[in-house]
Motif scaffolding. Sequence first.
Motif, PDB file in Angstrom:
ATOM      1  N   GLN A 191     -17.916  69.018 -31.044  1.00 23.69           N
ATOM      2  CA  GLN A 191     -16.997  67.929 -31.349  1.00 23.69           C
ATOM      3  C   GLN A 191     -17.038  67.677 -32.856  1.00 23.69           C
ATOM      4  O   GLN A 191     -18.102  67.407 -33.414  1.00 23.69           O
ATOM      5  N   CYS A 192     -15.882  67.818 -33.499  1.00 29.28           N
ATOM      6  CA  CYS A 192     -15.777  67.701 -34.960  1.00 29.28           C
ATOM      7  C   CYS A 192     -14.826  66.554 -35.280  1.00 29.28           C
ATOM      8  O   CYS A 192     -13.626  66.625 -34.973  1.00 29.28           O
ATOM      9  N   ASN A 193     -15.347  65.504 -35.872  1.00 28.04           N
ATOM     10  CA  ASN A 193     -14.570  64.315 -36.168  1.00 28.04           C
ATOM     11  C   ASN A 193     -14.890  63.807 -37.568  1.00 28.04           C
ATOM     12  O   ASN A 193     -15.730  64.378 -38.264  1.00 28.04           O
ATOM     13  N   ALA A 194     -14.219  62.764 -37.973  1.00 28.81           N
ATOM     14  CA  ALA A 194     -14.426  62.209 -39.314  1.00 28.81           C
ATOM     15  C   ALA A 194     -14.450  60.692 -39.261  1.00 28.81           C
ATOM     16  O   ALA A 194     -13.837  60.076 -38.385  1.00 28.81           O
ATOM     17  N   ILE A 195     -15.147  60.112 -40.215  1.00 31.38           N
ATOM     18  CA  ILE A 195     -15.140  58.675 -40.441  1.00 31.38           C
ATOM     19  C   ILE A 195     -14.504  58.436 -41.800  1.00 31.38           C
ATOM     20  O   ILE A 195     -14.850  59.088 -42.782  1.00 31.38           O
ATOM     21  N   ALA A 196     -13.558  57.506 -41.850  1.00 34.16           N
ATOM     22  CA  ALA A 196     -12.872  57.176 -43.100  1.00 34.16           C
ATOM     23  C   ALA A 196     -13.226  55.749 -43.510  1.00 34.16           C
ATOM     24  O   ALA A 196     -12.593  54.792 -43.033  1.00 34.16           O
ATOM     25  N   PRO A 197     -14.240  55.593 -44.361  1.00 39.92           N
ATOM     26  CA  PRO A 197     -14.599  54.238 -44.804  1.00 39.92           C
ATOM     27  C   PRO A 197     -13.539  53.651 -45.728  1.00 39.92           C
ATOM     28  O   PRO A 197     -12.889  54.371 -46.501  1.00 39.92           O
ATOM     29  N   GLY A 198     -13.389  52.341 -45.655  1.00 40.85           N
ATOM     30  CA  GLY A 198     -12.571  51.631 -46.627  1.00 40.85           C
ATOM     31  C   GLY A 198     -13.397  51.382 -47.880  1.00 40.85           C
ATOM     32  O   GLY A 198     -14.138  52.250 -48.337  1.00 40.85           O
ATOM     33  N   TYR A 199     -13.283  50.190 -48.429  1.00 38.66           N
ATOM     34  CA  TYR A 199     -14.026  49.861 -49.652  1.00 38.66           C
ATOM     35  C   TYR A 199     -15.370  49.246 -49.286  1.00 38.66           C
ATOM     36  O   TYR A 199     -15.435  48.155 -48.722  1.00 38.66           O
ATOM     37  N   PHE A 200     -16.432  49.993 -49.620  1.00 39.77           N
ATOM     38  CA  PHE A 200     -17.785  49.568 -49.299  1.00 39.77           C
ATOM     39  C   PHE A 200     -18.591  49.379 -50.575  1.00 39.77           C
ATOM     40  O   PHE A 200     -18.382  50.072 -51.571  1.00 39.77           O
ATOM     41  N   GLU A 219     -10.202  41.651 -51.922  1.00 44.18           N
ATOM     42  CA  GLU A 219     -10.376  40.638 -50.884  1.00 44.18           C
ATOM     43  C   GLU A 219      -9.028  40.118 -50.379  1.00 44.18           C
ATOM     44  O   GLU A 219      -8.878  39.801 -49.195  1.00 44.18           O
ATOM     45  N   LYS A 220      -8.044  40.070 -51.257  1.00 39.29           N
ATOM     46  CA  LYS A 220      -6.709  39.651 -50.828  1.00 39.29           C
ATOM     47  C   LYS A 220      -5.971  40.773 -50.109  1.00 39.29           C
ATOM     48  O   LYS A 220      -5.206  40.527 -49.177  1.00 39.29           O
ATOM     49  N   ARG A 221      -6.209  41.993 -50.543  1.00 37.29           N
ATOM     50  CA  ARG A 221      -5.500  43.152 -49.981  1.00 37.29           C
ATOM     51  C   ARG A 221      -6.024  43.547 -48.604  1.00 37.29           C
ATOM     52  O   ARG A 221      -5.286  44.092 -47.775  1.00 37.29           O
ATOM     53  N   THR A 222      -7.315  43.300 -48.352  1.00 36.88           N
ATOM     54  CA  THR A 222      -7.944  43.691 -47.090  1.00 36.88           C
ATOM     55  C   THR A 222      -7.836  42.548 -46.084  1.00 36.88           C
ATOM     56  O   THR A 222      -8.308  41.445 -46.362  1.00 36.88           O
ATOM     57  N   PRO A 223      -7.240  42.784 -44.902  1.00 38.06           N
ATOM     58  CA  PRO A 223      -7.146  41.711 -43.914  1.00 38.06           C
ATOM     59  C   PRO A 223      -8.485  41.071 -43.564  1.00 38.06           C
ATOM     60  O   PRO A 223      -8.544  39.867 -43.311  1.00 38.06           O
ATOM     61  N   ALA A 224      -9.565  41.844 -43.573  1.00 34.24           N
ATOM     62  CA  ALA A 224     -10.884  41.273 -43.293  1.00 34.24           C
ATOM     63  C   ALA A 224     -11.379  40.394 -44.431  1.00 34.24           C
ATOM     64  O   ALA A 224     -12.336  39.631 -44.266  1.00 34.24           O
ATOM     65  N   GLY A 225     -10.784  40.527 -45.617  1.00 32.72           N
ATOM     66  CA  GLY A 225     -11.064  39.624 -46.724  1.00 32.72           C
ATOM     67  C   GLY A 225     -12.339  39.864 -47.490  1.00 32.72           C
ATOM     68  O   GLY A 225     -12.825  38.964 -48.188  1.00 32.72           O
ATOM     69  N   ARG A 226     -12.887  41.081 -47.424  1.00 27.98           N
ATOM     70  CA  ARG A 226     -14.157  41.323 -48.112  1.00 27.98           C
ATOM     71  C   ARG A 226     -14.424  42.826 -48.253  1.00 27.98           C
ATOM     72  O   ARG A 226     -13.736  43.645 -47.646  1.00 27.98           O
ATOM     73  N   TRP A 227     -15.456  43.150 -49.056  1.00 28.16           N
ATOM     74  CA  TRP A 227     -15.998  44.492 -49.109  1.00 28.16           C
ATOM     75  C   TRP A 227     -16.714  44.793 -47.790  1.00 28.16           C
ATOM     76  O   TRP A 227     -17.264  43.901 -47.148  1.00 28.16           O
ATOM     77  N   GLY A 228     -16.761  46.072 -47.411  1.00 23.34           N
ATOM     78  CA  GLY A 228     -17.554  46.469 -46.257  1.00 23.34           C
ATOM     79  C   GLY A 228     -19.019  46.601 -46.629  1.00 23.34           C
ATOM     80  O   GLY A 228     -19.380  46.806 -47.791  1.00 23.34           O
ATOM     81  N   LYS A 229     -19.878  46.463 -45.634  1.00 15.55           N
ATOM     82  CA  LYS A 229     -21.313  46.670 -45.795  1.00 15.55           C
ATOM     83  C   LYS A 229     -21.659  48.012 -45.153  1.00 15.55           C
ATOM     84  O   LYS A 229     -21.199  48.306 -44.050  1.00 15.55           O
ATOM     85  N   VAL A 230     -22.471  48.809 -45.821  1.00 13.60           N
ATOM     86  CA  VAL A 230     -22.695  50.178 -45.355  1.00 13.60           C
ATOM     87  C   VAL A 230     -23.226  50.237 -43.930  1.00 13.60           C
ATOM     88  O   VAL A 230     -22.935  51.184 -43.188  1.00 13.60           O
ATOM     89  N   VAL A 255     -12.761  52.949 -40.732  1.00 18.78           N
ATOM     90  CA  VAL A 255     -13.626  51.765 -40.693  1.00 18.78           C
ATOM     91  C   VAL A 255     -13.371  51.047 -42.005  1.00 18.78           C
ATOM     92  O   VAL A 255     -14.041  51.301 -43.012  1.00 18.78           O
ATOM     93  N   ASP A 256     -12.353  50.197 -42.036  1.00 16.85           N
ATOM     94  CA  ASP A 256     -11.827  49.752 -43.337  1.00 16.85           C
ATOM     95  C   ASP A 256     -11.332  48.316 -43.370  1.00 16.85           C
ATOM     96  O   ASP A 256     -10.604  47.933 -44.290  1.00 16.85           O
ATOM     97  N   GLY A 257     -11.694  47.511 -42.379  1.00  9.41           N
ATOM     98  CA  GLY A 257     -11.249  46.118 -42.403  1.00  9.41           C
ATOM     99  C   GLY A 257      -9.749  45.964 -42.287  1.00  9.41           C
ATOM    100  O   GLY A 257      -9.188  44.921 -42.657  1.00  9.41           O
ATOM    101  N   ALA A 258      -9.064  47.011 -41.795  1.00  9.44           N
ATOM    102  CA  ALA A 258      -7.617  47.026 -41.530  1.00  9.44           C
ATOM    103  C   ALA A 258      -6.770  47.237 -42.779  1.00  9.44           C
ATOM    104  O   ALA A 258      -5.541  47.108 -42.727  1.00  9.44           O
ATOM    105  N   ILE A 259      -7.371  47.633 -43.904  1.00  9.37           N
ATOM    106  CA  ILE A 259      -6.581  47.825 -45.123  1.00  9.37           C
ATOM    107  C   ILE A 259      -5.565  48.942 -44.982  1.00  9.37           C
ATOM    108  O   ILE A 259      -4.467  48.876 -45.563  1.00  9.37           O
TER     109      ILE A 259
END
Length: 263
Positions: A191-200, A219-230, A255-259
């Motif tokens: 099984q070969c897949n990928a994870i696409a992080p947003g801004y962490f 923070e305004k651009r990302t619906p979650a309103g913040r940086w991601g935590k690793v 995995v990007d807070g919906a950006i």
Amino acid sequence: MTQDKAYLETMFGLGGQRALITGSSQGIGLALARGLAQAGAQVVLNGRDAARLEQARETLAAELPEAEITTLVFDATRHDDVRAAIDGFEARTGAIDILVNNAGMQHRTPLEDFPADRFEALLQTNIASVFHVGQAVARHMIGRGRGKIINICSVQTALARPGIAPYTATKGAVANLTKGMATDWARHGLQCNAIAPGYFDTPLNAALVADPEFSGWLEKRTPAGRWGKVDELVGACVFLSSGASSFVNGHVLYVDGAISVSL
């Protein structure tokens, strides 16, 4: 309750599995290594700098004294070195059941001024390394009829920002290489897949995190309103490494807070 716990451990537990994580001396790679170890995997840290890698190993060993954590030093951009290191490790130590292709780099310059040598470095580090390590590990996985490969993409797989066009191109290529891996290797039980992080908040993004104007924009651009935590990437990695994802193949998990889905 006991049956439910046993079921979850069977589906998501990584006991008896060995995971190699490239570029794992810091940042996302180190966080994923920690998370896989916590899920029960034996972890193999990789990088080019033996001293930094050993420091990372000591850090994880102190945090997780019951975990089995080793290192394997090689340059993921050098095909022959990668092949020798992987083949040697498999012969000496045993199977690599999970591969996380995390090694990567960034360089920020307007495209019209982008240095050709930096462009080539991005190609080698962000794309070629995924091919080199993926192929070397997959050759052994194919013989066993099983294996998990997880490539680390980016929100820039789908989106672009000024000053990082070559990086965006490389991460788009990683997504398509992931699809190609699945197309070629699914029939062999991989099984070969990928994870696409947003801004962490990582060392790679340290300059952006320290920039109040950029952080305010993000923070305004990302619906979650913040940086991601690793640590918030660990669940996705454990899922894609485990039996729970046995029929998930060629997928890019954002995995990007919906950006990536908002205007």
